[in-house]
Design a protein around this motif. Structure first.
Motif, short mmCIF file in Angstrom:
data_model
loop_
_atom_site.label_atom_id
_atom_site.label_comp_id
_atom_site.label_asym_id
_atom_site.label_seq_id
_atom_site.Cartn_x
_atom_site.Cartn_y
_atom_site.Cartn_z
N ALA A 35 15.60 6.85 -15.12
CA ALA A 35 14.90 5.74 -14.47
C ALA A 35 14.94 4.43 -15.25
CB ALA A 35 13.44 6.14 -14.22
N THR A 36 15.02 3.34 -14.49
CA THR A 36 14.79 2.01 -15.06
C THR A 36 13.29 1.89 -15.30
OG1 THR A 36 16.65 1.04 -13.86
CG2 THR A 36 14.93 -0.47 -14.63
N HIS A 37 12.89 1.60 -16.52
CA HIS A 37 11.47 1.58 -16.88
C HIS A 37 10.70 0.56 -16.06
CE1 HIS A 37 7.81 1.05 -19.34
NE2 HIS A 37 8.05 2.31 -19.71
N ARG A 38 9.45 0.87 -15.76
CA ARG A 38 8.61 0.01 -14.92
C ARG A 38 8.52 -1.42 -15.42
NH1 ARG A 38 2.71 2.26 -14.76
NH2 ARG A 38 2.10 0.09 -14.40
N MET A 39 8.62 -1.61 -16.74
CA MET A 39 8.53 -2.96 -17.30
C MET A 39 9.74 -3.81 -16.92
SD MET A 39 5.64 -3.09 -18.75
CE MET A 39 5.79 -4.61 -19.70
N LYS A 40 10.84 -3.16 -16.51
CA LYS A 40 12.05 -3.88 -16.15
C LYS A 40 12.26 -3.96 -14.64
CE LYS A 40 14.49 -2.65 -20.42
NZ LYS A 40 15.71 -2.02 -20.99
N VAL A 41 11.32 -3.40 -13.88
CA VAL A 41 11.45 -3.37 -12.42
C VAL A 41 10.96 -4.68 -11.81
CG1 VAL A 41 10.71 -2.22 -10.30
CG2 VAL A 41 11.20 -0.86 -12.34
N ALA A 42 11.77 -5.28 -10.94
CA ALA A 42 11.36 -6.48 -10.22
C ALA A 42 10.45 -6.07 -9.07
CB ALA A 42 12.58 -7.23 -9.70
N ILE A 43 9.24 -6.60 -9.06
CA ILE A 43 8.22 -6.19 -8.09
C ILE A 43 7.80 -7.36 -7.22
CG2 ILE A 43 5.82 -5.37 -7.86
CD1 ILE A 43 6.25 -3.76 -10.43
N LEU A 44 7.58 -7.10 -5.94
CA LEU A 44 6.98 -8.07 -5.03
C LEU A 44 5.49 -7.72 -4.94
CD1 LEU A 44 9.65 -8.08 -2.17
CD2 LEU A 44 9.56 -9.52 -4.22
N TRP A 45 4.64 -8.67 -5.31
CA TRP A 45 3.20 -8.40 -5.34
C TRP A 45 2.55 -8.78 -4.01
CZ3 TRP A 45 1.73 -5.50 -9.25
CH2 TRP A 45 2.49 -5.51 -10.42
N VAL A 78 8.29 -0.29 0.18
CA VAL A 78 9.47 -1.00 -0.32
C VAL A 78 10.00 -1.94 0.77
CG1 VAL A 78 10.12 0.85 -1.91
CG2 VAL A 78 11.06 0.83 0.42
N ILE A 79 10.66 -2.98 0.31
CA ILE A 79 11.28 -3.96 1.20
C ILE A 79 12.79 -3.97 0.97
CG2 ILE A 79 11.59 -6.43 1.66
CD1 ILE A 79 9.03 -5.59 2.82
N ASN A 80 13.55 -3.77 2.04
CA ASN A 80 15.00 -3.93 1.98
C ASN A 80 15.31 -5.35 2.43
OD1 ASN A 80 17.83 -4.00 2.93
ND2 ASN A 80 17.80 -1.80 2.54
N ILE A 81 15.96 -6.12 1.57
CA ILE A 81 16.13 -7.54 1.88
C ILE A 81 17.05 -7.78 3.07
CG2 ILE A 81 15.64 -8.21 -0.49
CD1 ILE A 81 18.64 -8.87 -0.75
N LYS A 82 17.93 -6.82 3.37
CA LYS A 82 18.77 -6.98 4.56
C LYS A 82 17.91 -7.02 5.81
CE LYS A 82 22.54 -4.65 4.96
NZ LYS A 82 23.46 -3.48 5.04
N LEU A 100 7.99 -3.73 5.85
CA LEU A 100 7.64 -2.83 4.75
C LEU A 100 7.86 -1.38 5.16
CD1 LEU A 100 6.31 -2.76 1.85
CD2 LEU A 100 4.16 -2.29 3.06
N GLN A 101 8.59 -0.63 4.34
CA GLN A 101 8.89 0.77 4.62
C GLN A 101 8.21 1.68 3.60
OE1 GLN A 101 10.72 1.86 7.33
NE2 GLN A 101 10.62 -0.31 7.93
N PRO A 102 7.92 2.92 3.98
CA PRO A 102 7.31 3.85 3.01
C PRO A 102 8.23 4.06 1.82
CG PRO A 102 7.15 4.71 5.25
CD PRO A 102 8.08 3.53 5.32
N ALA A 103 7.64 4.15 0.65
CA ALA A 103 8.43 4.40 -0.55
C ALA A 103 8.76 5.89 -0.65
CB ALA A 103 7.66 3.96 -1.79
#
Length: 250
Positions: A35-45, A78-82, A100-103
């Motif tokens: 996994a990419t660590h949570r500190m490096k994850v780009a998040i939409l708040w 989660v959001i798919n930008i497409k 917004l879709q279920p994660a």
């Protein structure tokens, strides 16, 4: 070990040995390790405006983003930008309700081979990895899993001259190697491609497929505004492919 014996006798080339070794180890690696660590994850708040979301999207250029409430542990979906950019001037309420879709949540302890099969069956390329307390410890994409098998798509298996060439065949058709850097390809085609999610053209194709085809296989698919025709798979990598813009894509 059988792989080492075969390699010593010259029956298994170095890249084949690495691939087979990766397959053997695939069921020993956990999602938390990949996994990419949570500190490096780009998040939409959730308390941000859509303008702030789009600033984050354009800054990072990923395809999928988790949407969180007050902390990274409170994942709303989660959001798919497409899908997001298909809607012109949407409201925040519309996005939260319709886009917004279920994660897809997975425990950090799940083995990579099981995760690969599950993500393929679920037709998802993005998973939220949870720790034993239910908090987010990171994310895993299908591309992360594929790279565990075939190695870094930009590992220089081919020469630099081979990997960087995009040959234009006619007005809207190009020939490209699987090792072609995706960012350079996007620039030459003058179109958006998921350059932050995948480093190479081959990585993007395998990510869309959700599997690694056998050597010698030929196939076609549509992805990210391109019609892609893979001419040959060699050493679990795309040796050559032709791509054509789908009408209306840019």
């Amino acid at each position: 070990m059988m792989v080492d014996v075969g390699s010593a006798k010259g029956t298994i080339e170095k890249h084949e040995k690495e691939f087979i070794q990766n397959v053997f180890e695939f069921d020993d690696i956990t999602a938390a390790e990949i996994a990419t660590h949570r500190m490096k994850v780009a998040i939409l708040w959730s308390d941000e405006t859509l303008e702030q979301w789009e600033e984050t999207i354009h800054k990072n250029s990923y395809t999928v983003y988790p949407v969180c409430h007050e902390t990274a542990d409170e994942v709303l979906g989660v959001i798919n930008i497409k899908e997001y950019f298909r809607h012109k001037n949407p409201t925040k309420e519309f996005v939260m309700e319709k886009v917004l879709q279920p994660a897809y949540f997975v425990p950090g302890s799940v083995k990579a081979d099981n995760l690969f099969r599950n993500m393929k069956s679920q037709r998802t390329r993005f998973a939220i990895v949870l720790d034993e307390y239910g908090g987010m410890c990171g994310i895993v994409t299908m591309n992360d899993l594929i790279e565990q098998l075939v190695g870094d798509f930009s590992d220089g298996h081919h020469t630099k001259g081979e990997t960087q060439v995009v040959r234009k065949l006619n007005e809207d058709t190009w020939q490209v190697s699987g090792q072609q850097e995706l960012e350079g390809l996007a620039e030459q085609l003058n179109m958006w491609l998921p350059t932050e999610e995948y480093e190479t053209f081959g990585g993007m194709v395998f990510g869309v497929l959700g599997s690694i085809p056998d050597d010698g296989v030929q196939f076609e698919l549509n992805a990210y505004g391109l019609h892609i025709e893979v001419k040959n798979i060699v050493d679990h990598r795309i040796e050559i492919a032709t791509i054509q813009k789908i009408s209306g894509s840019a």
